[in-house]
Design a protein around this motif. Structure first.
Motif, mmCIF file in Angstrom:
data_model
loop_
_atom_site.group_PDB
_atom_site.id
_atom_site.type_symbol
_atom_site.label_atom_id
_atom_site.label_comp_id
_atom_site.label_asym_id
_atom_site.label_seq_id
_atom_site.Cartn_x
_atom_site.Cartn_y
_atom_site.Cartn_z
ATOM 1 N N UNK A 1 -12.285 3.326 9.119
ATOM 2 C CA UNK A 1 -13.012 4.280 9.949
ATOM 3 C C UNK A 1 -12.741 3.978 11.423
ATOM 4 N N UNK A 2 -13.102 4.907 12.277
ATOM 5 C CA UNK A 2 -12.836 4.726 13.702
ATOM 6 C C UNK A 2 -13.512 3.484 14.260
ATOM 7 N N UNK A 3 -14.769 3.252 13.897
ATOM 8 C CA UNK A 3 -15.467 2.088 14.450
ATOM 9 C C UNK A 3 -14.868 0.784 13.939
ATOM 10 N N UNK A 4 -14.418 0.749 12.695
ATOM 11 C CA UNK A 4 -13.755 -0.458 12.176
ATOM 12 C C UNK A 4 -12.431 -0.685 12.900
ATOM 13 N N UNK A 5 -11.703 0.377 13.151
ATOM 14 C CA UNK A 5 -10.428 0.272 13.853
ATOM 15 C C UNK A 5 -10.636 -0.214 15.284
ATOM 16 N N UNK A 6 -11.628 0.363 15.967
ATOM 17 C CA UNK A 6 -11.916 -0.062 17.330
ATOM 18 C C UNK A 6 -12.408 -1.499 17.348
ATOM 19 N N UNK A 7 -13.217 -1.875 16.367
ATOM 20 C CA UNK A 7 -13.711 -3.251 16.275
ATOM 21 C C UNK A 7 -12.556 -4.235 16.114
ATOM 22 N N UNK A 8 -11.608 -3.922 15.256
ATOM 23 C CA UNK A 8 -10.469 -4.828 15.079
ATOM 24 C C UNK A 8 -9.638 -4.907 16.355
ATOM 25 N N UNK A 9 -9.521 -3.799 17.072
ATOM 26 C CA UNK A 9 -8.795 -3.832 18.343
ATOM 27 C C UNK A 9 -9.539 -4.645 19.395
ATOM 28 N N UNK A 10 -10.867 -4.565 19.398
ATOM 29 C CA UNK A 10 -11.643 -5.310 20.382
ATOM 30 C C UNK A 10 -11.536 -6.815 20.180
ATOM 31 N N UNK A 11 -11.355 -7.250 18.942
ATOM 32 C CA UNK A 11 -11.199 -8.676 18.698
ATOM 33 C C UNK A 11 -9.812 -9.170 19.103
ATOM 34 N N UNK A 12 -8.807 -8.300 19.033
ATOM 35 C CA UNK A 12 -7.457 -8.709 19.416
ATOM 36 C C UNK A 12 -7.156 -8.437 20.884
ATOM 37 N N UNK A 13 -7.676 -7.341 21.423
ATOM 38 C CA UNK A 13 -7.484 -6.958 22.822
ATOM 39 C C UNK A 13 -8.850 -6.690 23.443
ATOM 40 N N UNK A 14 -9.561 -7.724 23.908
ATOM 41 C CA UNK A 14 -10.919 -7.521 24.425
ATOM 42 C C UNK A 14 -10.934 -6.657 25.686
ATOM 43 N N UNK A 15 -12.037 -5.963 25.880
ATOM 44 C CA UNK A 15 -12.248 -5.120 27.058
ATOM 45 C C UNK A 15 -13.511 -5.592 27.776
ATOM 46 N N UNK A 16 -13.729 -5.078 28.976
ATOM 47 C CA UNK A 16 -14.886 -5.472 29.767
ATOM 48 C C UNK A 16 -16.100 -4.587 29.528
ATOM 49 N N UNK A 17 -15.871 -3.327 29.094
ATOM 50 C CA UNK A 17 -16.961 -2.364 29.008
ATOM 51 C C UNK A 17 -16.606 -1.272 28.009
ATOM 52 N N UNK A 18 -17.584 -0.864 27.207
ATOM 53 C CA UNK A 18 -17.416 0.267 26.293
ATOM 54 C C UNK A 18 -18.245 1.443 26.797
ATOM 55 N N UNK A 19 -17.696 2.634 26.693
ATOM 56 C CA UNK A 19 -18.429 3.845 27.014
ATOM 57 C C UNK A 19 -18.428 4.705 25.759
ATOM 58 N N UNK A 20 -19.609 4.997 25.232
ATOM 59 C CA UNK A 20 -19.679 5.769 24.001
ATOM 60 C C UNK A 20 -21.105 6.132 23.644
ATOM 61 N N UNK A 21 -21.273 6.695 22.452
ATOM 62 C CA UNK A 21 -22.595 7.127 22.006
ATOM 63 C C UNK A 21 -23.307 5.994 21.274
ATOM 64 N N UNK A 22 -24.365 6.322 20.561
ATOM 65 C CA UNK A 22 -25.176 5.309 19.891
ATOM 66 C C UNK A 22 -24.425 4.521 18.828
ATOM 67 N N UNK A 23 -23.377 5.086 18.259
ATOM 68 C CA UNK A 23 -22.620 4.359 17.246
ATOM 69 C C UNK A 23 -21.881 3.166 17.834
ATOM 70 N N UNK A 24 -21.710 3.142 19.147
ATOM 71 C CA UNK A 24 -21.104 1.986 19.803
ATOM 72 C C UNK A 24 -22.002 0.768 19.794
ATOM 73 N N UNK A 25 -23.258 0.953 19.413
ATOM 74 C CA UNK A 25 -24.205 -0.163 19.342
ATOM 75 C C UNK A 25 -23.730 -1.241 18.373
ATOM 76 N N UNK A 26 -23.093 -0.832 17.298
ATOM 77 C CA UNK A 26 -22.585 -1.799 16.322
ATOM 78 C C UNK A 26 -21.399 -2.571 16.894
ATOM 79 N N UNK A 27 -20.572 -1.902 17.673
ATOM 80 C CA UNK A 27 -19.468 -2.589 18.331
ATOM 81 C C UNK A 27 -20.003 -3.570 19.371
ATOM 82 N N UNK A 28 -21.044 -3.161 20.096
ATOM 83 C CA UNK A 28 -21.676 -4.032 21.077
ATOM 84 C C UNK A 28 -22.214 -5.293 20.404
#
Length: 94
Positions: free
Chosen positions: A3-30
Motif C-alpha cells: 500500500x502507499x503508506x507501507x511504501x512511503x514507510x519503507x522509503x522513510x527508513x532508507x531515505x529519511x526526511x525532515x518533515x511530512x505533509x499529509x492528512x491524518x493517515x500520515x499519523x502512522x508514518x509519524x
C-alpha cells in the motif's frame, strides 16, 4: 503489492526526511518513522476543526506556513527537553 503508506514507510527508513505533509493517515508514518507531520488535506480526522481552516489563496498560504513552522518548533522542543543539557533551544518565546 504494498500500500502507499507501507511504501512511503519503507522509503522513510532508507531515505529519511525532515518533515511530512499529509492528512491524518500520515499519523502512522509519524509514529513509526519519528518524522514530524504537518496535517493538511482531506481527511483530517484526528484534530478538532482543522478541516475548517483555509488551504487555498492568501489565507491558505498563511495557514500552511504557520502549521509548518509550528511543527518544526514542536519537533525542536521535543528533541531539546533535557534540562541544562539540551535545552539551549527550548525557548518560551520565538
Amino acid at each position: 503489492m504494498l500500500s502507499d503508506s507501507k511504501r512511503i514507510s519503507s522509503l522513510l527508513f532508507t531515505e529519511p526526511v525532515d518533515l511530512l505533509i499529509g492528512n491524518s493517515y500520515g499519523k502512522y508514518l509519524w509514529r513509526d518513522c519519528k518524522v514530524p507531520l504537518v496535517r493538511i488535506g482531506y481527511p483530517i480526522m484526528d484534530r478538532h476543526h482543522l478541516h475548517r481552516y483555509s488551504t487555498i489563496g492568501y489565507q491558505g498560504v498563511i495557514n500552511l506556513l504557520n502549521w509548518v513552522v509550528n511543527t518544526i518548533f514542536e519537533d525542536i522542543d521535543q528533541r531539546t527537553n533535557i534540562p541544562s543539557k539540551t535545552d539551549i533551544s527550548y525557548d518560551l518565546v520565538r
